[in-house]
Design a protein around this motif. Structure first.
Motif, short mmCIF file in Angstrom:
data_model
loop_
_atom_site.label_atom_id
_atom_site.label_comp_id
_atom_site.label_asym_id
_atom_site.label_seq_id
_atom_site.Cartn_x
_atom_site.Cartn_y
_atom_site.Cartn_z
N GLY A 199 0.79 -1.28 0.01
CA GLY A 199 0.04 0.14 -0.08
C GLY A 199 0.85 1.02 -0.11
O GLY A 199 0.32 2.50 -0.41
N ILE A 200 2.01 1.04 0.40
CA ILE A 200 3.03 2.31 0.44
C ILE A 200 3.39 2.69 -1.19
O ILE A 200 3.56 1.80 -1.84
CB ILE A 200 4.06 2.21 1.42
N TYR A 201 3.48 3.99 -1.55
CA TYR A 201 4.08 4.36 -2.76
C TYR A 201 4.93 5.43 -2.58
O TYR A 201 4.78 6.34 -1.81
CB TYR A 201 2.78 4.64 -3.76
N LEU A 202 5.56 5.61 -3.59
CA LEU A 202 6.86 6.72 -3.75
C LEU A 202 6.35 7.71 -5.14
O LEU A 202 5.92 7.14 -5.78
CB LEU A 202 8.12 6.26 -3.90
N THR A 203 6.51 8.83 -5.08
CA THR A 203 6.01 9.82 -6.10
C THR A 203 7.07 10.85 -6.26
O THR A 203 7.61 11.54 -5.35
CB THR A 203 4.58 10.25 -5.91
N ASN A 204 7.31 11.49 -7.23
CA ASN A 204 8.19 12.71 -7.63
C ASN A 204 7.60 13.20 -8.83
O ASN A 204 7.26 12.75 -9.78
CB ASN A 204 9.54 11.95 -7.96
N LEU A 205 7.56 14.67 -8.60
CA LEU A 205 6.98 15.57 -9.75
C LEU A 205 8.13 16.72 -10.12
O LEU A 205 8.60 17.25 -9.23
CB LEU A 205 5.70 16.34 -9.11
N PHE A 206 8.22 16.96 -11.13
CA PHE A 206 9.24 17.96 -11.60
C PHE A 206 8.64 18.67 -12.91
O PHE A 206 8.21 17.91 -13.94
CB PHE A 206 10.79 17.47 -12.07
#
Length: 268
Positions: A199-206
């Motif tokens: 259920g854990i997630y990693l996210t990145n936005l640029f």
């Protein structure tokens, strides 16, 4: 006017006004950053609403009126919150399979006043500021696996800053000065996400834009970790940094904003 009002103090108040939107609003483009899970909507459609809070400080140079001297600013979140009159944000994303459209609408109204240094010609100075920032764009997902996805982003960011300076009381009649500044920045970017089985997630936005069309340059990045409670609700915490460098006819808005982000996404 510098003999009546301390320009640095007025610019400092303007800095708080310009940045208040970030302390009580959302991460721009946040709706895009949370769109990879199944939706209760029929078929391949998904609608996501993402409210966020961004607690950030501001540093940089600002001249709130044309031909006024710019001032270096360093404003804390506590100082900003003291001057907020109203703040609101609407963020939404509509996705169909690998394509999506999104909008991020931010509005804030801030006012601050103080006594003038001499109190002879005018007793009081009041600064009122309204800010609207709207980001509109589309996304395409060229990579999507069971655990990972990558979106390509493109759109525009609309800025509107309206300022009213009021000088009241004292020997002279009350004075009021108004200035509005509007510009549009093209924006492109990338968003990646990795979902773990627990259920854990990693996210990145640029995102990066401006390119001299509106701002000379604007860019922002966000990284966070979240938890997917079910197919409809998730929560996220992370950190965002945003910079913009805009100057036109003596109006200067060259700042950087950084701080922690907490929020959630609701899918319909």
């Amino acid at each position: 006017m510098t003999c009546i009002v301390d320009p640095r103090s007025v610019r400092w108040k303007m800095a708080a006004a310009l940045f208040a939107f970030s302390a009580c609003s959302s991460i721009a483009g946040g709706a895009v950053a949370e769109g990879s899970e199944p939706s209760p909507l029929a078929g391949d459609w998904a609608l996501n609403i993402s409210p966020y809070i961004w607690g950030a400080g501001l540093k940089g140079s600002i001249a709130s009126f044309p031909n006024a001297p710019s001032a270096d600013v360093d404003v804390s979140v506590t100082d900003i919150l003291k001057n907020i009159d109203a703040a609101g944000v609407v963020i939404a994303q509509l996705r169909y399979q690998r394509f999506a459209g999104y909008m991020d609408l931010i509005y804030t109204a801030v006012s601050a006043d103080q006594d003038t240094p001499l109190g002879i010609l005018f007793d009081d100075v009041e600064l009122e500021n309204e800010i609207f920032i709207g980001t509109f764009g589309g996304a395409y997902r060229p990579i999507e696996t069971q655990h990972a996805s990558l979106d390509l982003l493109a759109g525009i960011r609309v800025w509107s800053v309206d300022t009213v300076l009021k000088l009241e009381g004292g020997a002279l009649p009350d004075q009021e000065f108004e200035h509005g500044e509007n510009w549009i920045d093209p924006i492109i970017g990338l968003h990646g996400r990795y979902q773990f089985d627990n259920g854990i997630y990693l996210t990145n936005l640029f995102q990066i834009g401006g390119f001299g069309v509106g701002s000379d340059l604007t860019w922002d990045t966000f990284g966070g970790v979240g938890y997917q409670f079910n197919s409809s609700v998730s929560a996220i915490a992370g950190y965002r940094h945003l910079e913009v460098d805009y100057e036109h006819n003596g109006f200067v808005f060259d700042v950087e904003m950084s701080g922690p982000v907490i929020g959630m996404t609701i899918r319909f």
